[in-house]
Design a protein around this motif. Sequence first.
Motif, PDB file in Angstrom:
ATOM      1  N   TYR A  12      33.759   3.793 -35.791  1.00 59.95           N
ATOM      2  CA  TYR A  12      32.472   3.315 -36.319  1.00 59.95           C
ATOM      3  C   TYR A  12      32.446   3.449 -37.838  1.00 59.95           C
ATOM      4  O   TYR A  12      31.911   2.608 -38.543  1.00 59.95           O
ATOM      5  N   GLU A  50      34.497   0.654 -39.092  1.00 64.33           N
ATOM      6  CA  GLU A  50      33.737  -0.598 -38.991  1.00 64.33           C
ATOM      7  C   GLU A  50      32.732  -0.719 -40.150  1.00 64.33           C
ATOM      8  O   GLU A  50      32.560  -1.777 -40.737  1.00 64.33           O
ATOM      9  N   GLU A  51      32.126   0.417 -40.473  1.00 65.38           N
ATOM     10  CA  GLU A  51      31.160   0.448 -41.581  1.00 65.38           C
ATOM     11  C   GLU A  51      31.851   0.077 -42.900  1.00 65.38           C
ATOM     12  O   GLU A  51      31.310  -0.683 -43.712  1.00 65.38           O
ATOM     13  N   ARG A  96      33.075  -8.601 -37.673  1.00 60.92           N
ATOM     14  CA  ARG A  96      33.371  -7.479 -36.773  1.00 60.92           C
ATOM     15  C   ARG A  96      34.371  -7.865 -35.695  1.00 60.92           C
ATOM     16  O   ARG A  96      34.428  -9.016 -35.275  1.00 60.92           O
TER      17      ARG A  96
END
Lengths: 181, 181
Positions: free
Chosen positions: B57, B60-61, B70
């Motif tokens: 995560y 991904e950020e 994404r």
Amino acid sequence: MGFWKSLFNTTETATVSRSVNVEPYVPEGNRAAFAGAVAEPTASRIFFSTDRDLDLYELEELCDSVGWSRRPLRKVKKAIQNSFLVVSMWEQRGASRRLIGFSRATSDHAFNATIWDVVVHPEFQSKGMGKALMKFIIKKLRSEDISNITLFADPHVVDFYRNLGFMSDPEGIKGMFWYPD
Amino acid sequence: MGFWKSLFNTTETATVSRSVNVEPYVPEGNRAAFAGAVAEPTASRIFFSTDRDLDLYELEELCDSVGWSRRPLRKVKKAIQNSFLVVSMWEQRGASRRLIGFSRATSDHAFNATIWDVVVHPEFQSKGMGKALMKFIIKKLRSEDISNITLFADPHVVDFYRNLGFMSDPEGIKGMFWYPD
């Protein structure tokens, strides 16, 4: 179609019995002629394998035939072991088989693959064999859900790959190389 | 030099204790200044890690911050697991650390490597961080005896890679892509 298809299927099964990773090559739009050729025991047939257990001297001989500079077999072995996909193309004539093509691909097993070392023996070039080899590789990579298939093409084979659907520098993306000094 | 070197070495050891795969970033020609900054507890320091156990995560950020579309985390995880080299770049401030850069490379472990997904958080761009990340990757790949390091560069970063010694289309070699229809 029934007779030829049945003959072809029998042949396919016979081929597969030699290795779990082989697939026969059927020229496009020429399945009947191919099956017919197979029915003749002295004729040759072409098949593909994804078996990594290759005779490295035979592979070196194939690479010699297209004038590639030799590489340490220890490293070639390591590269084959650590490729995502290894494809060899063979001519079978009676009980003997001969390595006539090779390629391999590295990959992250998820998004990208890069094809390296595409080679077809000169005697088998300009007969659709390179195209068949590439189509086999693309099919295999697609079956593994790899969507981005890449390669670095020498100038004289750019059109060959373009005809297979590869695009050079799409959206201005540049292939770049770093070599040690 | 003795004092700064000793201070720097202490810091390096402290950093390494968090993970076996981390290395501090020392700006070129600026080791004393860097060591000085580290001596100040509220200041930040940058380090690299090759640990694959990343918070997806958080990654991904980071990718969101540069506007990348994404991708399924399941596939990202698989790609990281199957990359030859995974490098993350971190800012450490006190006890907290923040992911500020990332890249990975696929390879056959012998001849070729291809670098993918080079990303530096916008707040840390234009500060030499991307260059430091790339130099770290190149150094790691070279230490594994990989001689052919490749990548596919978007048009706006071709000069960035050129400045690092990458050549586009050397000897007419073309980067080519195949996408599913």
